[in-house]
Design an enzyme around this catalytic site. Structure first.
Site, short mmCIF file in Angstrom:
data_model
loop_
_atom_site.label_atom_id
_atom_site.label_comp_id
_atom_site.label_asym_id
_atom_site.label_seq_id
_atom_site.Cartn_x
_atom_site.Cartn_y
_atom_site.Cartn_z
CD GLU A 51 46.84 43.84 45.64
OE1 GLU A 51 45.89 44.27 46.40
OE2 GLU A 51 46.73 43.48 44.63
CD GLU A 64 39.54 46.38 47.34
OE1 GLU A 64 40.59 45.51 47.70
OE2 GLU A 64 39.27 46.65 46.10
N1 SAH Z 1 46.82 38.24 46.99
C1 SAH Z 1 46.17 38.05 45.78
C2 SAH Z 1 44.78 38.54 45.48
C3 SAH Z 1 44.41 40.05 46.21
S1 SAH Z 1 43.06 40.67 45.99
C4 SAH Z 1 46.94 38.87 44.57
O1 SAH Z 1 47.88 39.64 45.22
O2 SAH Z 1 47.08 38.35 43.53
C5 SAH Z 1 42.52 40.69 47.68
C6 SAH Z 1 41.88 39.45 48.20
O3 SAH Z 1 41.38 39.71 49.26
C7 SAH Z 1 40.27 39.31 47.80
O4 SAH Z 1 40.34 38.09 47.07
C8 SAH Z 1 39.46 39.30 48.73
O5 SAH Z 1 38.45 38.47 48.81
C9 SAH Z 1 40.40 39.08 49.94
N2 SAH Z 1 40.27 39.59 51.20
C10 SAH Z 1 40.16 40.85 51.59
N3 SAH Z 1 40.12 41.22 52.89
C11 SAH Z 1 40.35 39.97 53.40
C12 SAH Z 1 40.36 39.60 54.95
N4 SAH Z 1 40.41 40.46 55.90
N5 SAH Z 1 40.38 38.37 55.11
C13 SAH Z 1 40.35 37.59 53.95
N6 SAH Z 1 40.50 37.68 52.74
C14 SAH Z 1 40.20 39.09 52.49
#
Ligand code: SAH
Length: 674
Positions: free
Chosen positions: A144, A153
């Protein structure tokens, strides 16, 4: 590692970087994060759970072990869903350390420690192999990583890398696919966020029109997306010119390419008009069949199902480089260009279509510099003819032909207005006026460095400001005007007119329709205990002064007033900033039934005895207390730590407050007791 946090300093009007100590641990980021909002997004959570269930089942049906890669696990939610759905093992990747720590804790509390391995790394750093972070490649990819623009993002490069190095060929992906939709519209309101409209000035010697220079007219603007709660835009504020069409989709179960590319669709306007804006949103199919769909479609595009409110995903407004008259039924081509992180649009008529070479256009670069000086709400504010009229009316009263006028505000049109209204000499800090160089003098100095020679040894007879400063985050940060006025005191004539003469801070207790969710504890989410995250946010809010008001454009977030609006502090610009602070205490009665989520604060500027500009409440529109807010400004919202429910109206509950303006820092601290 050192952590630096950016902060506006209202006493100097500049943005400063403060170094935080070892114990800081990203409290501001956590306190203001969107995690709570995502966990409150029931529609999203349910659909992810269904999609993950279906993916695990498909893999199991093939007789394979279900090995899940969850990139950006946050609280660990999606991995816990996968483990509950029967996955054999999950690798939960999270780059943000405080969140990865929270995930470890949450996973353990929910009893999944043997099934979920949390890895605190960026996914592109993750290794696979017997000694690696992952024993083997995964066959289910769950993420996500989307923002309102879908790819902002970094979802595309992350997927591209994951397919190359972290997952098996033919893996199941949840979501399976994302689709971006567009609709062409005409909207004076939204267009006013992108172009300066002619300004009408009724001067003594007839009407003058300030026209924006042609380079501004033809400027393609800036590439950054304008994301808003489109559901708050009434249909009367735009005209639909095309049907909703699919612009492009991305299949996440196949290798993804992040390199720049473009997509084209053919459009036939359903109505003639001026094509100005592309509205856009996306949906995600959690499974290949498309039966589990989570959509950001606005109310008019998806009228049947109930809308899920969310703030972490909204809708996009894209401005075409120029407005283009289009005819009903004519053949048009809309091109979406994208790089790794952003999207922009171009509209072409059919006859230009032959020239395919020119289809791909570079990302827009502002040539007129106005788009660098003014953000979208600021364009809207400057185009607000009603607001301009208030300034004209007040300026006309105070300007004389021999007035020496100094304007202190960023990117303001006041110097031009003052000139047309007859001021002999207009001085201004930091502005490039449109060919009025001999009439308007730009002073390239900070107010405290102003010298008599800047003013040709004259004293200032009229000091004006909107006031507006680009570094302001909260409404009272524009009080920098008062500090600047104090700094130039020695240059003011004894009978100087200061416009606005004063400002006042106003406050009202409100019940939000939805915005309360972003700061409300989650408890459990789809049966998983996420209280560790709630506690972490609470800790961060209590960390030093993190418990402070936050800026929100309330026209996007409906609320109703539970108290009368109240003036709580006044700032007298005819005098200098006092040495001592300004404080006030009092109480306010809750007049309506409802849940008190917080207090809203805003500034009003008093231009003249009978003319005020509100940057907050415009009016309370009905007996239910629904509020109408200034659409160009952000208001300050102070969320109460606990919500009170007011039931009886015969014996109204009182909320007591203490508000303190620290003249040394320019900040306002507040406390409320319910
Ligand atoms: N999966 C959770 C949070 C989603 S928010 C849910 O659905 O509730 C997205 C998260 O991904 C954030 O915490 C951000 O720090 C992390 N993130 C984004 N890109 C990333 C990457 N390439 N590797 C590791 N973490 C990542």
């Amino acid at each position: 590692m050192k952590t630096f946090c950016g902060r506006a300093n209202p006493t100097t009007g500049s943005l400063e970087w403060l170094e935080e100590g070892e114990d800081y641990d990203y409290h501001q980021e956590i306190a203001r994060s969107r995690y709570a909002d995502m966990l409150h997004d029931k529609d999203r959570n349910v659909k992810y759970y269904q999609g993950i269930h279906a993916a695990v089942s498909r893999v199991k049906e093939r007789g394979e072990k279900a090995i899940v890669l969850d990139i950006g696990t946050g609280t660990g939610l999606l991995s816990m869903m996968a483990a509950s759905a029967g996955a054999d093992f999950c690798y939960a990747i999270e780059v943000f350390k405080p969140m990865a720590n929270a995930a470890v804790n949450i996973v353990e509390k929910n009893g999944f420690s043997d099934k979920i391995k949390v890895i605190n790394k960026h996914s592109t750093e993750v290794t696979v192999g017997p000694d690696g972070d992952m024993q083997c490649r995964a066959n289910i990819l769950v993420t996500e990583l989307f923002d309102t623009e879908l790819i902002g993002e970094g979802a595309l490069p992350t997927y591209e890398h994951a397919h190359k190095y972290l997952v098996q060929e033919g893996c199941e992906a949840v979501p399976h696919r994302a689709t971006v939709y567009v609709q062409l519209v005409e909207s004076k309101r939204m267009w006013s966020w992108n172009k300066l409209f002619p300004v009408h000035v009724e001067a003594e010697d007839g009407e003058k029109i300030i026209v924006p220079p042609s380079e501004m007219e033809n400027c393609p603007g800036i590439p950054s997306v304008c994301d808003i709660q489109l559901n708050q835009m009434p249909t009367s504020d735009f005209t639909v010119l095309s049907d909703v069409v699919t612009m492009f989709s991305v299949d996440f179960s196949k290798p993804v390419q992040s390199a720049s590319t473009y997509y084209r669709v053919q459009l036939e306007p359903v109505k003639s008009g001026k094509a100005q804006i592309v509205l856009s949103w996306w949906d995600i199919d959690m499974d290949p069949s498309g039966q589990i769909n989570c959509t950001m479609a606005p109310y008019w595009a998806k009228p049947t199902s109930t809308l899920q409110w969310r703030d972490h995903w909204m809708q996009c407004v894209y401005f075409l480089p120029n407005e283009e008259p289009v005819l009903q039924g004519e053949k048009l081509f809309l091109t979406a260009c994208r790089d790794e992180y952003s999207v922009w649009y171009k509209l072409q008529k059919a006859r230009e279509e032959e020239n395919k070479a020119d289809v791909r256009v570079g990302s827009p670069v502002c040539r007129c510099r106005a788009h660098l000086l003014w953000n979208r709400p600021r364009f809207g504010e400057l185009n607000d003819q009603n607001r301009t009229h208030q300034y004209i009316k007040s300026l006309r009263k105070v300007l004389k032909t021999d007035s020496v006028c100094l304007c202190i505000s960023d990117g303001s049109l006041l110097p031009v207005l003052a000139h047309y209204l007859g001021a002999k000499q207009v001085q201004y800090f930091f502005f490039e006026a449109n060919h009025l160089e001999d009439k308007i003098k730009i002073i390239e100095a900070r107010p405290e460095l102003l010298k008599p020679s800047h003013l040709e040894d004259k004293k200032i007879s009229v000091l004006v400001g909107e006031p507006f400063f680009t570094t302001s985050l909260l409404p009272w940060h524009n009080l920098y005007f008062w500090y600047a006025r104090t700094a130039v005191s020695s240059h003011l004539a004894s009978n100087v007119t200061v416009l606005p003469q004063s400002a006042s801070l106003h406050m009202m207790i409100v019940e939000f329709q939805d915005l309360w969710r972003i700061r409300s504890p989650c408890g459990t989410c789809e049966g998983f205990d996420v209280r560790t995250m709630d506690d972490m946010i609470k800790d961060s809010l209590n960390f030093r002064e993190s418990k402070e008001a936050e800026p929100h454009p309330l026209w996007e977030y409906p609320c109703k007033s539970l108290s009368d609006p109240q003036e709580v502090l006044t700032f007298d610009f005819t005098k200098t900033v006092p040495q001592h602070g300004l404080s006030t205490e009092g109480s306010v009665n809750l007049l309506r039934k409802g849940r008190s989520h917080g207090a809203v604060l805003w500034m009003e500027y008093h231009l003249a005895a009978d003319t005020s500009i509100s940057t907050g409440l415009m009016q309370i529109s009905n007996e239910k207390g629904n509020c109408e807010w200034n659409p160009h400004c952000k208001q300050a919202v102070y969320f109460f730590s606990s919500v009170i429910e007011s039931e009886t109206l015969s014996d109204p509950t009182a909320v007591t407050y203490a508000i303190n303006f620290d003249t040394k820092t320019g900040e306002i601290a507040m406390d409320f007791k319910l």
